[in-house]
Design a protein around this motif. Sequence first.
Motif, mmCIF file in Angstrom:
data_model
loop_
_atom_site.group_PDB
_atom_site.id
_atom_site.type_symbol
_atom_site.label_atom_id
_atom_site.label_comp_id
_atom_site.label_asym_id
_atom_site.label_seq_id
_atom_site.Cartn_x
_atom_site.Cartn_y
_atom_site.Cartn_z
ATOM 1 N N HIS A 51 21.528 -24.391 -15.169
ATOM 2 C CA HIS A 51 21.165 -25.420 -14.208
ATOM 3 C C HIS A 51 21.079 -26.775 -14.887
ATOM 4 O O HIS A 51 20.775 -26.873 -16.078
ATOM 5 C CB HIS A 51 19.803 -25.119 -13.539
ATOM 6 N N PRO A 52 21.357 -27.835 -14.153
ATOM 7 C CA PRO A 52 21.196 -29.165 -14.732
ATOM 8 C C PRO A 52 19.734 -29.524 -14.846
ATOM 9 O O PRO A 52 18.934 -29.095 -14.024
ATOM 10 C CB PRO A 52 21.893 -30.079 -13.699
ATOM 11 N N VAL A 53 19.371 -30.256 -15.874
ATOM 12 C CA VAL A 53 17.999 -30.735 -16.003
ATOM 13 C C VAL A 53 17.870 -31.988 -15.183
ATOM 14 O O VAL A 53 18.540 -32.981 -15.420
ATOM 15 C CB VAL A 53 17.654 -31.017 -17.485
ATOM 16 N N GLY A 113 19.295 -25.285 -8.755
ATOM 17 C CA GLY A 113 20.591 -25.925 -8.553
ATOM 18 C C GLY A 113 21.677 -25.388 -9.446
ATOM 19 O O GLY A 113 22.576 -26.104 -9.878
ATOM 20 N N GLY A 114 21.629 -24.088 -9.760
ATOM 21 C CA GLY A 114 22.634 -23.501 -10.633
ATOM 22 C C GLY A 114 22.882 -22.059 -10.280
ATOM 23 O O GLY A 114 22.554 -21.596 -9.193
ATOM 24 N N SER A 115 23.464 -21.336 -11.199
ATOM 25 C CA SER A 115 23.782 -19.930 -10.961
ATOM 26 C C SER A 115 22.934 -19.053 -11.866
ATOM 27 O O SER A 115 22.620 -19.410 -12.990
ATOM 28 C CB SER A 115 25.267 -19.662 -11.241
ATOM 29 N N ASP A 165 18.744 -15.973 -4.693
ATOM 30 C CA ASP A 165 19.047 -17.140 -3.856
ATOM 31 C C ASP A 165 17.989 -18.229 -4.002
ATOM 32 O O ASP A 165 18.320 -19.420 -4.126
ATOM 33 C CB ASP A 165 19.158 -16.734 -2.380
ATOM 34 N N ASN A 166 16.712 -17.843 -3.974
ATOM 35 C CA ASN A 166 15.650 -18.839 -4.079
ATOM 36 C C ASN A 166 15.622 -19.497 -5.451
ATOM 37 O O ASN A 166 15.348 -20.700 -5.580
ATOM 38 C CB ASN A 166 14.294 -18.208 -3.770
ATOM 39 N N ILE A 167 15.901 -18.718 -6.481
ATOM 40 C CA ILE A 167 15.943 -19.281 -7.830
ATOM 41 C C ILE A 167 17.108 -20.257 -7.959
ATOM 42 O O ILE A 167 16.958 -21.375 -8.469
ATOM 43 C CB ILE A 167 16.052 -18.161 -8.881
ATOM 44 N N ALA A 168 18.269 -19.855 -7.456
ATOM 45 C CA ALA A 168 19.445 -20.719 -7.533
ATOM 46 C C ALA A 168 19.247 -21.997 -6.735
ATOM 47 O O ALA A 168 19.626 -23.087 -7.170
ATOM 48 C CB ALA A 168 20.669 -19.962 -7.031
#
Length: 254
Positions: A250-252, A235-237, A228-231
């Motif tokens: 994740h988007p850059v 901002g990704g999965s 959860d904290n990484i996501a």
Amino acid sequence: MNEVVLEVKNLTAAYQKNTVLRDVNFQVEAGSLTGIVGPNGAGKSTLIKTMLALHPVLSGEVHFFGSTYKKVKKRIGYVPQRGSVDWDFPTIALDVVMMGLYGQIGWLRRPTKTHQRMAFEALDKMGMADYANRQISQLSGGQQQRVFLARALVQNADIYFMDEPLAGVDAATERAIMKILDELKAAGKTVMVVHHDLQTVADYFDHVLFLNRTVIKHGKTNDVYTEDNIATTYGGSIRLIGGRIGNVVHPVKQ
């Protein structure tokens, strides 16, 4: 709880009109080895530079050992990103390491044989003694990184900040650097490292600071290094495979 050696309160910083850090708050205990992780453009390098008075503060406070950076800067070591250094500057590896002793030597005094010995011993610890008289421009990327780490080590600081010391180095250099960081921690030193490889965070660091312009989460790795904290930070999965990171999408963000 160990002694708090670094406290950051409501820190905000910007480049021109672009706010890079906003209301950053955290405390760091003595003897911890912390990985600072987050996406591109999250403000990781800016955080270190702002804490070390290399970038202006818009608002907020930074205290080292309950004091300002200016008053305790001799107790603080810094290894910048290798890409930010002019490696064509005509100097040898031993002299680069000697620069870490200027706080002791003084800018207008010549180094003594004791200072030279200390610098050589730091190079030797990083496996670079044979390259002491080599021009830094002639060294590989990994060798240059070892020299810069030796320069920080010779300061015998209490807190070290390292900006992506493992980026672009070979496996042997990565192992050598992590061995030194573990030794620093074992000696009671405090180390904060900007790190880009999520797969090795759990193996390398006992604390993690998730950053994306502000602190998403900070704490012991076993407690906060979660999917959860990484996501949330990236901002990704993501997928955790056997306790390790799988695919990170994740988007850059710039």
